[in-house]
Design an enzyme around this catalytic site. Structure first.
Site, PDB file in Angstrom:
ATOM      1  CG  ASN A   8      -1.878   1.113   1.292  1.00  0.00           C
ATOM      2  OD1 ASN A   8      -1.837   2.012   0.437  1.00  0.00           O
ATOM      3  ND2 ASN A   8      -2.750   1.106   2.274  1.00  0.00           N
ATOM      4  NE  ARG A  33      -6.146   1.341  -0.254  1.00  0.00           N
ATOM      5  CZ  ARG A  33      -6.259   2.412   0.511  1.00  0.00           C
ATOM      6  NH1 ARG A  33      -5.212   2.883   1.147  1.00  0.00           N
ATOM      7  NH2 ARG A  33      -7.414   3.012   0.629  1.00  0.00           N
ATOM      8  CG  HIS A  38     -13.093   2.383   3.277  1.00  0.00           C
ATOM      9  ND1 HIS A  38     -13.858   3.235   4.041  1.00  0.00           N
ATOM     10  CD2 HIS A  38     -11.808   2.736   3.496  1.00  0.00           C
ATOM     11  CE1 HIS A  38     -13.071   4.085   4.678  1.00  0.00           C
ATOM     12  NE2 HIS A  38     -11.824   3.800   4.362  1.00  0.00           N
ATOM     13  NE  ARG A  49     -10.824  11.556   4.453  1.00  0.00           N
ATOM     14  CZ  ARG A  49     -10.703  10.271   4.144  1.00  0.00           C
ATOM     15  NH1 ARG A  49     -11.697   9.630   3.568  1.00  0.00           N
ATOM     16  NH2 ARG A  49      -9.599   9.615   4.404  1.00  0.00           N
ATOM     17  CD  GLU A  95      -8.531  -2.039   4.035  1.00  0.00           C
ATOM     18  OE1 GLU A  95      -8.074  -1.744   5.166  1.00  0.00           O
ATOM     19  OE2 GLU A  95      -8.924  -1.193   3.228  1.00  0.00           O
TER      20      GLU A  95
END
Ligand code: ADP
Length: 392
Positions: free
Chosen positions: A7, A88, A177, A235, A378
């Site tokens: 990632n 990713r 996601h 956010r 993940e």
């Protein structure tokens, strides 16, 4: 087979090496502050965590050190023992509905999608190119955050905007996601033996809710970008876009600066003025800090709004699943959320909810919707896709 799951961010590179099909983590690590003076990396191996300083001018430096360390730690004897690398990739647009082997065409498409994910896709590409430079013959796979949500219907992904914005510029909901929500869908099917109607709540620093039916995403809270949906660490989630010109006229900020405020200074951090980390905000909540109390209640309310919406879309969900940093660790947040659903018969088993490191059911036997905590993985999902594609 030894698979590297990678990632790459703008100044970081995280990796996990797994043995497949055993699904066993061998070694993992993170390179941080790449391109800065105080760059360093950490390696986790055999229960130990080693932190080392290193001059990391760019991602290729990180990749070279990573490969040397795999040999130093005696995980491999030579580079060709790495059977595949899964990357990713944040944005796959509407082109990729699943993971793919990386070739020139894929690289070009990811590059073409940079305008849709200007912060993420370039960093992901740098990661791929750095590995390609050092390991030109190793098979590599792209795993997209958006792919799982490509099963949403048009009614679900369109915005009520001028239609040509969608046709000409690809303005639509993509959702993110996806790898984590897909992990939850897969894991739940493994556990239950069949596909159930699931509301997956990935709540970490970033957060999104996903409605899953027949193992497929039918709706998700993030949108064209990852700023939309529920309240996150920094956010804002869903807001009235009409406030933007007003804020700009009052603060005299430029548009980019206001966007930075919405992405980096809003959410839980904006509300509390203290921290974006749920642990700090919970401390404030427990100490009766008014802003922390308001923030946590708003955070829970927003998730409950999505759960209610998705319960309707699913015509009655069977399971609510909590995952990611907050979902896996915050019994308080899970309680605040489920308490608000008690009127419809959803009930937490508070003893199970308070257990540490829980992996499974936390609702009572008579709960109308079962509630689970499932730690997301993940990296495993990326490694499995890589393993499957390189063996095809
Ligand atoms: P990211 O979106 O960056 O992958 P994570 O899923 O790792 O984030 O979630 C990180 C967040 O999880 C932290 O910012 C913090 O708010 C929350 N978190 C981690 N541990 C706990 C805990 N024990 N209690 C409450 N919140 C926690």
């Amino acid at each position: 087979m030894k698979i590297l799951s990678v990632n790459a961010g703008s100044s970081s590179l995280k990796f996990t090496m797994l043995e497949l099909p055993e699904e066993k983590v061998i070694i993992s690590g993170t390179f941080e502050k790449i391109g800065l003076d105080d760059s360093f990396y950490t390696i986790k191996y055999n229960g130990n965590k080693d932190k080392k300083e290193a001059k990391l001018e760019n991602h290729t430096d990180a990749v070279k050190i990573l490969l040397d360390e795999l040999i130093n730690y005696k995980v491999i004897k030579s580079y060709d023992e790495i059977d595949g690398i899964g990357h990713r990739i944040v944005h796959g647009g509407d082109k990729y509905t699943e993971s793919v082997v990386i070739d020139d065409d894929v690289l070009k498409t990811v590059e073409d999608l940079v305008p849709l994910a200007p912060l993420h896709n370039p960093a992901n590409l740098v990661g791929i190119r750095s590995f390609k430079e050092v390991l030109p013959n190793t098979k590599m796979v792209a795993v997209f955050d958006t792919a799982f949500h490509q099963t949403m219907s048009k009614e679900e992904y369109l915005y009520a905007l001028p239609y040509e914005w969608y046709q000409r510029y690809g303005v639509r909901r993509y959702g993110f996601h996806g790898t984590s929500h897909r992990f939850i869908a897969t894991k739940m099917k493994e556990m239950l033996g069949e596909d159930k109607k699931i509301i997956s709540c990935h709540i970490g620093n970033g957060a999104s809710i996903c409605a899953i039916k027949d193992g497929k995403s039918i709706a998700t809270s993030m949108g064209f970008t990852p700023i939309a949906g529920v309240i996150m660490g920094t956010r804002c989630g869903d807001i009235d876009v009409g406030l933007l010109p007003y804020v700009m006229s009052q603060t005299k900020e430029k548009f980019d600066d206001v966007m930075t405020d919405l992405n980096k200074k809003s959410g839980v951090l904006g509300l509390t003025g203290v921290s974006s980390d749920m642990r700090d905000v919970e401390e404030g909540y427990n100490n009766k800090d008014e802003r922390c109390i308001t923030a946590l209640n708003m955070y829970a309310n927003k998730i409950v709004e999505y759960i209610s919406m998705y319960n309707t879309k699913l015509e009655g969900a069977d399971y609510i699943v909590f995952t990611a940093g907050v979902g896996e660790n915050s019994d308080l947040m899970r309680e605040l959320i489920i308490k608000r659903l008690e009127f419809m018969g959803v009930k937490l088993d508070s003893e199970k909810n308070h257990q540490r490191g829980i992996n499974g059911e936390i609702s009572t036997d008579d709960s109308s919707i079962k509630v689970y905590v499932i730690p997301t993985d993940e990296e495993l999902m990326i490694a499995k896709d890589t393993y499957n594609l390189i063996n095809e």
